[in-house]
Structure formats: structure tokens, C-alpha cells
Design a protein around this motif. Structure first.
Motif, PDB file in Angstrom:
ATOM      1  N   ILE A 150       0.833  -1.199   0.000  1.00 53.32           N
ATOM      2  CA  ILE A 150       0.000   0.000   0.000  1.00 53.32           C
ATOM      3  C   ILE A 150       0.869   1.250   0.000  1.00 53.32           C
ATOM      4  O   ILE A 150       1.983   1.241   0.524  1.00 53.32           O
ATOM      5  N   LYS A 151       0.349   2.317  -0.614  1.00 48.38           N
ATOM      6  CA  LYS A 151       0.987   3.628  -0.578  1.00 48.38           C
ATOM      7  C   LYS A 151       0.030   4.614   0.071  1.00 48.38           C
ATOM      8  O   LYS A 151      -1.174   4.375   0.133  1.00 48.38           O
ATOM      9  N   GLY A 152       0.570   5.724   0.518  1.00 46.67           N
ATOM     10  CA  GLY A 152      -0.310   6.715   1.111  1.00 46.67           C
ATOM     11  C   GLY A 152       0.440   7.817   1.808  1.00 46.67           C
ATOM     12  O   GLY A 152       1.658   7.927   1.716  1.00 46.67           O
ATOM     13  N   VAL A 153      -0.326   8.652   2.516  1.00 47.14           N
ATOM     14  CA  VAL A 153       0.234   9.781   3.246  1.00 47.14           C
ATOM     15  C   VAL A 153      -0.255   9.742   4.693  1.00 47.14           C
ATOM     16  O   VAL A 153      -1.405   9.417   4.966  1.00 47.14           O
ATOM     17  N   ILE A 154       0.663  10.052   5.599  1.00 45.77           N
ATOM     18  CA  ILE A 154       0.286  10.293   6.994  1.00 45.77           C
ATOM     19  C   ILE A 154       0.011  11.781   7.077  1.00 45.77           C
ATOM     20  O   ILE A 154       0.920  12.598   6.998  1.00 45.77           O
ATOM     21  N   HIS A 155      -1.249  12.137   7.215  1.00 48.88           N
ATOM     22  CA  HIS A 155      -1.598  13.555   7.113  1.00 48.88           C
ATOM     23  C   HIS A 155      -1.467  14.242   8.471  1.00 48.88           C
ATOM     24  O   HIS A 155      -1.555  13.622   9.520  1.00 48.88           O
ATOM     25  N   CYS A 156      -1.199  15.556   8.422  1.00 48.95           N
ATOM     26  CA  CYS A 156      -1.059  16.377   9.633  1.00 48.95           C
ATOM     27  C   CYS A 156      -0.140  15.680  10.643  1.00 48.95           C
ATOM     28  O   CYS A 156      -0.521  15.437  11.780  1.00 48.95           O
ATOM     29  N   TYR A 157       1.059  15.368  10.199  1.00 48.72           N
ATOM     30  CA  TYR A 157       1.957  14.543  11.010  1.00 48.72           C
ATOM     31  C   TYR A 157       2.258  15.216  12.345  1.00 48.72           C
ATOM     32  O   TYR A 157       2.636  16.389  12.393  1.00 48.72           O
ATOM     33  N   MET A 170       8.635   2.708   5.188  1.00 49.14           N
ATOM     34  CA  MET A 170       7.551   1.879   4.667  1.00 49.14           C
ATOM     35  C   MET A 170       7.003   2.426   3.350  1.00 49.14           C
ATOM     36  O   MET A 170       6.129   1.818   2.743  1.00 49.14           O
ATOM     37  N   GLY A 171       7.492   3.606   2.942  1.00 53.78           N
ATOM     38  CA  GLY A 171       7.078   4.185   1.673  1.00 53.78           C
ATOM     39  C   GLY A 171       6.045   5.278   1.763  1.00 53.78           C
ATOM     40  O   GLY A 171       5.569   5.773   0.733  1.00 53.78           O
ATOM     41  N   PHE A 172       5.682   5.680   2.993  1.00 56.33           N
ATOM     42  CA  PHE A 172       4.636   6.688   3.138  1.00 56.33           C
ATOM     43  C   PHE A 172       5.156   8.098   2.900  1.00 56.33           C
ATOM     44  O   PHE A 172       6.294   8.430   3.223  1.00 56.33           O
ATOM     45  N   TYR A 173       4.286   8.919   2.340  1.00 55.76           N
ATOM     46  CA  TYR A 173       4.503  10.358   2.277  1.00 55.76           C
ATOM     47  C   TYR A 173       4.089  10.948   3.625  1.00 55.76           C
ATOM     48  O   TYR A 173       3.282  10.365   4.360  1.00 55.76           O
ATOM     49  N   ILE A 174       4.603  12.136   3.935  1.00 51.54           N
ATOM     50  CA  ILE A 174       4.299  12.794   5.203  1.00 51.54           C
ATOM     51  C   ILE A 174       3.756  14.187   4.910  1.00 51.54           C
ATOM     52  O   ILE A 174       4.383  14.968   4.193  1.00 51.54           O
ATOM     53  N   GLY A 175       2.569  14.482   5.459  1.00 48.09           N
ATOM     54  CA  GLY A 175       1.924  15.767   5.226  1.00 48.09           C
ATOM     55  C   GLY A 175       2.042  16.696   6.418  1.00 48.09           C
ATOM     56  O   GLY A 175       1.842  16.273   7.567  1.00 48.09           O
TER      57      GLY A 175
END
Length: 256
Positions: A150-157, A170-175
Motif C-alpha cells: 500500500i501507498k499513502g500519506v500520513i496527514h497532519c503529522y 515503509m514508503g509513506f509520504y508525510i503531510g
């Protein structure tokens, strides 16, 4: 000039009802080129779908927020799957875990609904928009099971730099939101500095999280100029560099 991509907004919120059309024009005039309008339950996901259908630069996500997890049925998950078939739906979200409030849904139930939606994202080959609040360890344990799937973003980190490194690995983007402009933003800024530039996103979470110097007022995507400038100052680059790279990152993640 590069366009701003607000990777997490809630224009489906009633706070925008009175001046929605005027605000959309204001965003265009403010160099906002892309919006991700995020659902938090079946109703707000449906509203976001309708709004995106009449706004060229708006996309939407469909999902059930952890604080809305109580009472969620199999039928609700099916409705999220149906909404996700829309060509302008580019993510499942926002989903995740939130243990902040005493009256929040029970952790075991939040986990169940989170996992069901992660499974849905895998099934549909869609990215996820993840909300984590005071639930980092449980979130990491669940997400490790989906590593490579899975891919995705951790929002409002809002977590530590150490947890941020794990998520990036793990490949996540960070918002990051307007929180980076707050006086007590040390933790967020420490995390910012461990995020690879090609995994960085900017977002408002509007109508919430208005940055300084307008903190406490209704937020909208035009205020991302403040967020981009603060990040640029911290990373010792230009604001335009931040706007350009985060726009490209969001377009890559959401396949736009």
C-alpha cells in the motif's frame, strides 16, 4: 509560477457553505491548482464527490475517520467502495486511529474499521490518507502488515522524528499543516527534517489548522503560502521549490 497542491482539505465542511463559490475563485487567484477534498464518513465523502464533479481542480477521497467509526456497518464500507469507483476519487481516506478523546470509539473497533479500509485500498489499488493521533504504536503495528502492499500519506503529522523515519521507510509520504508555523512546533519541525524531499506534502486540513499569523481563523488553501514559506526557511530553500516539489509529489501519489 508553480501551482499549490493542497493534499488534505475539507471543503465538504459546513464552515464553507456561505461563500463556497467565491472561495473557489479566490483559491484560483491565489495560485492553488489542485485540491484533495477528504471524506470522513459516507455523507461527507458523498458531498466531496459532488463538489469535485463541478470543480476541475478538485479531487476527493472516500473513507471513514476513526472518530466516526462507531456504528459503521458492512453496508457503509460497500458505499465507500462504490464512491471510490468515481474517476475523481484518488484515495481511501481519511482513515486511521485516534485515541485523543475520552469518548472516542473503542480502540478495538477503530482498528477493525481501519483494517477493513486498508484492505479495501489494497483491493482497489488505491493510496490511503491516514490520520494518527495519540495512537502511533498501534498504527505502526498495523501498517507494518501492509508494507509493500500500500501507498499513502500520513496527514497532519504529529509524531516523533523516529516514528517518521519508520513510516518513510515503509514508503509513506508525510503531510504537514499550518502547525509548522506555531510557536510550539519543535516536534513537527524535527520530523520535517527527516522526510526526503520527494516524500513531503503540504496541506491545510481546512477549515482547521490555520497557520500563523491567522491562527484561530477559518483556514483555506490560499494560506498554504505561509506553510510553504516556513518549510522553505527550515530547509534553507525557496518557497517556490517547496510548492513545486510538493505539488509533484501529490500528483505522483494520487496519480494525477
Amino acid at each position: 509560477m508553480n501551482k499549490i497542491f493542497d493534499s488534505h482539505s475539507h471543503y465538504n465542511n459546513a464552515a464553507f457553505n456561505d461563500d463556497y463559490d467565491e472561495l473557489m475563485q479566490h483559491l484560483v487567484d491565489s495560485n492553488v491548482g489542485y485540491l484533495m477534498n477528504c471524506g470522513s464518513d459516507v455523507l461527507t465523502s458523498s458531498i466531496a464527490q459532488k463538489q469535485s464533479s463541478s470543480c476541475d481542480f478538485m479531487y476527493f477521497s472516500a473513507g471513514i475517520h476513526p472518530l466516526d467509526a462507531d456504528g459503521v456497518t458492512d453496508e457503509d464500507i460497500k458505499k465507500i467502495e462504490e464512491l471510490a469507483q468515481d474517476k475523481k476519487c484518488r484515495a481511501i481516506g481519511e482513515i486511521g486511529l485516534d485515541y485523543h478523546y475520552d469518548d472516542a470509539p473503542e480502540p478495538h473497533w477503530q482498528k477493525k474499521i481501519f483494517i477493513e479500509q486498508l484492505d479495501l485500498a489494497v483491493k482497489l489499488n488505491m493510496p490511503v490518507i491516514i490520520h494518527i493521533r495519540e495512537a502511533m504504536q498501534d498504527s505502526l503495528e498495523i501498517l507494518k502488515e501492509y508494507s509493500g502492499k500500500i501507498k499513502g500519506v500520513i496527514h497532519c503529522y504529529s509524531g516523533s522524528a523516529e516514528s517518521c523515519k519508520e513510516l518513510v521507510n515503509m514508503g509513506f509520504y508525510i503531510g504537514f499543516t499550518g502547525v509548522v508555523t506555531f510557536k510550539n512546533a519543535r516536534k513537527s519541525l524535527e520530523a520535517l527534517k527527516v522526510v526526503p524531499f520527494d516524500k513531503l506534502l503540504i496541506e491545510t486540513d481546512c477549515p482547521y489548522m490555520a497557520p500563523e499569523p491567522v491562527r484561530g481563523k477559518r483556514c483555506d488553501s490560499s494560506l498554504l503560502h505561509y506553510v510553504a514559506q516556513k518549510i522553505a526557511d527550515e530547509l534553507e530553500i525557496t518557497k517556490d521549490d517547496v510548492i513545486s516539489q510538493t505539488c509533484q509529489n501529490a500528483k505522483t501519489l494520487f496519480k494525477i
